[in-house]
Design a protein around this motif. Structure first.
Motif, PDB file in Angstrom:
ATOM      1  N   LYS A 125     -15.158  -2.110   6.282  1.00  4.91           N
ATOM      2  CA  LYS A 125     -15.204  -0.645   6.195  1.00  4.91           C
ATOM      3  C   LYS A 125     -14.066  -0.086   5.346  1.00  4.91           C
ATOM      4  O   LYS A 125     -14.259   0.853   4.578  1.00  4.91           O
ATOM      5  CB  LYS A 125     -15.176  -0.026   7.599  1.00  4.91           C
ATOM      6  CG  LYS A 125     -16.445  -0.288   8.396  1.00  4.91           C
ATOM      7  CD  LYS A 125     -16.388   0.387   9.759  1.00  4.91           C
ATOM      8  CE  LYS A 125     -17.673   0.128  10.549  1.00  4.91           C
ATOM      9  NZ  LYS A 125     -17.616   0.762  11.902  1.00  4.91           N
ATOM     10  N   ASN A 126     -12.879  -0.654   5.509  1.00  4.66           N
ATOM     11  CA  ASN A 126     -11.751  -0.161   4.708  1.00  4.66           C
ATOM     12  C   ASN A 126     -11.260  -1.190   3.691  1.00  4.66           C
ATOM     13  O   ASN A 126     -10.220  -1.009   3.067  1.00  4.66           O
ATOM     14  CB  ASN A 126     -10.599   0.292   5.605  1.00  4.66           C
ATOM     15  CG  ASN A 126     -10.055  -0.833   6.477  1.00  4.66           C
ATOM     16  OD1 ASN A 126     -10.450  -1.991   6.335  1.00  4.66           O
ATOM     17  ND2 ASN A 126      -9.156  -0.496   7.391  1.00  4.66           N
ATOM     18  N   LYS A 186      -1.991   0.444   0.660  1.00  5.25           N
ATOM     19  CA  LYS A 186      -2.936  -0.078   1.653  1.00  5.25           C
ATOM     20  C   LYS A 186      -2.238  -0.960   2.682  1.00  5.25           C
ATOM     21  O   LYS A 186      -2.651  -1.020   3.841  1.00  5.25           O
ATOM     22  CB  LYS A 186      -4.059  -0.848   0.945  1.00  5.25           C
ATOM     23  CG  LYS A 186      -5.084  -1.457   1.885  1.00  5.25           C
ATOM     24  CD  LYS A 186      -6.310  -1.954   1.138  1.00  5.25           C
ATOM     25  CE  LYS A 186      -7.241  -0.810   0.814  1.00  5.25           C
ATOM     26  NZ  LYS A 186      -8.572  -1.258   0.362  1.00  5.25           N
ATOM     27  N   TYR A 187      -1.182  -1.639   2.257  1.00  6.33           N
ATOM     28  CA  TYR A 187      -0.507  -2.574   3.152  1.00  6.33           C
ATOM     29  C   TYR A 187       0.937  -2.169   3.462  1.00  6.33           C
ATOM     30  O   TYR A 187       1.784  -3.015   3.711  1.00  6.33           O
ATOM     31  CB  TYR A 187      -0.573  -3.992   2.583  1.00  6.33           C
ATOM     32  CG  TYR A 187      -1.958  -4.577   2.724  1.00  6.33           C
ATOM     33  CD1 TYR A 187      -2.373  -5.181   3.908  1.00  6.33           C
ATOM     34  CD2 TYR A 187      -2.879  -4.495   1.680  1.00  6.33           C
ATOM     35  CE1 TYR A 187      -3.652  -5.701   4.049  1.00  6.33           C
ATOM     36  CE2 TYR A 187      -4.169  -5.013   1.817  1.00  6.33           C
ATOM     37  CZ  TYR A 187      -4.530  -5.608   3.000  1.00  6.33           C
ATOM     38  OH  TYR A 187      -5.804  -6.126   3.147  1.00  6.33           O
ATOM     39  N   GLY A 188       1.192  -0.863   3.418  1.00  5.91           N
ATOM     40  CA  GLY A 188       2.428  -0.384   4.011  1.00  5.91           C
ATOM     41  C   GLY A 188       3.545   0.056   3.095  1.00  5.91           C
ATOM     42  O   GLY A 188       4.595   0.497   3.586  1.00  5.91           O
TER      43      GLY A 188
END
Length: 233
Positions: A125-126, A186-188
């Motif tokens: 989904k993401n 996306k990963y911080g």
């Protein structure tokens, strides 16, 4: 269409080419294969390059061997012949190919060098993978080795070698130890890069040529920006 092909061709950075394979240095933003965005994929750009360079009539054969994430830069191997493609695929499956990445991260890793083992679970989904310490349902084991190459003014340059090739593996695993890659929202990481890239670069590939059996060691030049330049100065 011809103008578009020529424009892409002029921006294509071919690092190695022979009768059977072609290796290019992917730019940030390029997609390796076509997707739902409808943007022209790198595979089409490489086909256009081959067609124009060798004045080939009709369709050009090109086999996609592996991929890099859209914001990632660096080496991508394509097969120019149907003979080489299954052999290249076998190299990747059997892990008889060495892939080295460079990443610029925000925080200092817990150790100077280490092996990270996680179980990654992809969320379609993401389009994101989450790293778990223990195996969970529908997760896949992910292993990488990293070491700190250099401390920059505000960042750390890491060298990463993959044992497995999972979805967003490096991005997810480094984020899980508190070291998000520069630009990777996306990963911080706290802000994006201006060109929507992330500072993750497929730097080096070593393998035995699938046809000639020659040992190849291919290195991709770094993107031109101040952070990457600081990594080699």
């Amino acid at each position: 269409m011809t103008e578009k092909i020529l424009s892409h061709k002029s921006n294509l950075q071919v690092i190695y080419e022979d009768n059977h394979i072609i290796v290019v240095n992917k730019r940030a933003g390029d997609i390796v294969q076509g997707d739902k965005t409808g943007d022209q994929p790198l595979s089409d750009i490489v086909k256009a390059y081959i067609k124009i360079k060798y004045n080939k009539p009709g369709n050009v054969y090109l086999g996609t061997v592996h991929r890099l994430d859209r914001p990632t830069t660096g080496l991508v191997i394509f097969s120019k012949t149907s003979k080489a493609l299954p052999r290249l695929n076998k190299l990747f499956v059997s892990k008889n190919i060495s892939k080295t990445y460079w990443a610029v991260v925000k925080n200092e890793p817990p150790k100077t060098e280490d092996t990270l083992i996680h179980w990654l679970k992809k969320n379609p989904k993401n389009n994101k993978s989450r790293a778990y310490i223990k195996e969970v349902d529908q997760s896949k084991k992910a292993i990488l080795h990293y070491k700190i190459l250099r401390k920059l003014d505000h960042y750390f340059l890491l060298e990463i070698n993959l044992e497995t090739g999972r979805h967003h593996q490096i991005r997810s695993q480094l984020s899980s130890i508190g070291c998000p890659i520069k630009g990777d929202l996306k990963y911080g990481f706290d802000r994006s890069n201006k060109d929507a890239s992330i500072h993750l670069h497929a730097r080096q590939i070593q393998f035995t040529h699938p046809v000639s059996k020659k040992e190849l060691n291919i290195i991709a030049p770094l993107p031109k920006d101040a952070i990457w330049e600081a990594c080699t100065n």
